[in-house]
Write an enzyme that holds these catalytic residues in place. Sequence first.
Site, PDB file in Angstrom:
ATOM      1  NE  ARG A 157      -3.840  -1.668   2.713  1.00 53.73           N
ATOM      2  CZ  ARG A 157      -3.557  -2.826   3.298  1.00 53.73           C
ATOM      3  NH1 ARG A 157      -2.332  -3.071   3.731  1.00 53.73           N
ATOM      4  NH2 ARG A 157      -4.476  -3.755   3.458  1.00 53.73           N
ATOM      5  NE  ARG A 178       7.021 -11.903  -0.893  1.00 52.45           N
ATOM      6  CZ  ARG A 178       6.640 -12.140   0.352  1.00 52.45           C
ATOM      7  NH1 ARG A 178       7.228 -13.072   1.041  1.00 52.45           N
ATOM      8  NH2 ARG A 178       5.671 -11.461   0.914  1.00 52.45           N
ATOM      9  NE  ARG A 237       8.094  -1.308  12.287  1.00 53.01           N
ATOM     10  CZ  ARG A 237       7.122  -0.402  12.117  1.00 53.01           C
ATOM     11  NH1 ARG A 237       7.362   0.729  11.472  1.00 53.01           N
ATOM     12  NH2 ARG A 237       5.924  -0.614  12.622  1.00 53.01           N
ATOM     13  CD  GLU A 266      12.520   3.582  15.352  1.00 55.28           C
ATOM     14  OE1 GLU A 266      11.490   3.740  16.046  1.00 55.28           O
ATOM     15  OE2 GLU A 266      12.506   3.500  14.121  1.00 55.28           O
ATOM     16  CG  HIS A 284       9.084   5.639  13.819  1.00 55.26           C
ATOM     17  ND1 HIS A 284       9.415   4.355  14.159  1.00 55.26           N
ATOM     18  CD2 HIS A 284       8.032   5.533  12.961  1.00 55.26           C
ATOM     19  CE1 HIS A 284       8.598   3.503  13.550  1.00 55.26           C
ATOM     20  NE2 HIS A 284       7.755   4.200  12.822  1.00 55.26           N
ATOM     21  N   GLY A 286       6.424   9.060  10.537  1.00 57.52           N
ATOM     22  CA  GLY A 286       5.745   8.758   9.271  1.00 57.52           C
ATOM     23  C   GLY A 286       4.234   8.923   9.318  1.00 57.52           C
TER      24      GLY A 286
HETATM   25  C1  DGY Z   1       3.440   1.757  11.648  1.00 58.48           C
HETATM   26  O1  DGY Z   1       2.224   1.849  11.854  1.00 58.48           O
HETATM   27  O2  DGY Z   1       3.963   0.670  11.442  1.00 58.48           O
HETATM   28  C2  DGY Z   1       4.223   3.005  11.621  1.00 58.48           C
HETATM   29  O3  DGY Z   1       5.576   2.797  11.654  1.00 58.48           O
HETATM   30  C3  DGY Z   1       3.796   3.938  12.734  1.00 58.48           C
HETATM   31  O4  DGY Z   1       4.147   5.194  12.314  1.00 58.48           O
END
Ligand code: DGY
Length: 318
Positions: A157, A178, A237, A266, A284, A286
């Site tokens: 996604r 894949r 990650r 982290e 972190h 995102g």
């Molecule tokens: C997640 O949901 O996996 C994100 O890293 C959180 O920001």
Amino acid sequence: MERVFVTRVIPQIGIDILKRELGGCDVNTSDKPLPKDELKAQVKGRTGIVCLLTDMIDGEILDAAGPQLKVVSNVAVGYNNIDVKAATARNVTVTNTPGVLTDATADLTWALLMASARRLGESERVLRAHAWHGWGILQFLGQEVGGRTLGIIGAGRIGAAVARRASGFDMRVLYTSRSPKPEMDELNATRVDLDTLLKESDFVSLHVPLTPETKHIIGASELQKMKSTAHIINTARGPVLDEAALAAALKAGTIAGAGLDVYEAEPTIHPALFECENAILLPHIGSATHSTRNKMAEMAATNCAAVLHGKAALNPVS
Ligand code: DGY
């Protein structure tokens, strides 16, 4: 009343759902991950655990909770912090929050890509240090983004949402996956092998989940294959990218820059990365928008309530 423990502060909307649907919950209100022993004590006797990516939910924690535990609901899409196999073996459903953070994370990936390409971190640091003495035609020259090649490693996604945004920059998009992804094909993205993607991309963006197979998917030898003018972005990650190898590559000029939102251990960051002017380092964030974090809390609470009401989870990973 079901006995639910929320391991750390989450947006109120999630707590309200747990109260409304299940009659209440207990919350660690400190906004710090609990030490393992404390977590073990807090989960004892619970039927549901709502946890965050900073909580390691392994067999020991599941056993400390006890056999009545039915659900572990992660307020995150990534669930590498949970031992899903151990949960499944104990008949515990694990859920996550897919979809709701796709756009926020894709936007931040682009923010990092642009920031790295145009040296925003470095130039802002100079200005804030009062060391900018006026415009210069050769100052802080970066890379053009428009018309270049974007390589997406992992076309789920978020990878697809990053690719979608590239059309506004007339970019050629390559991806690894894949299996072929019709959505990527519709975007005129081309599926290639990892070596081709590394050799041909001006920007490489990581979007694979963390699994034993993807750990250090990018290390020293992969960085060597990239263009010396290329940038790498990681909003997936931390452990998918070898941080020590990246810092060495940034220092040696093997690649031009990096934009990172996630780290191997982290909140510890490899010290060598701090020395790299050509690395943009974010903590972190995102998915860190008000609406996305609300939706994540809402989804996690709803998943937890569904399982405890004996219904199917909306977003089971197990
Ligand atoms: C997640 O949901 O996996 C994100 O890293 C959180 O920001």
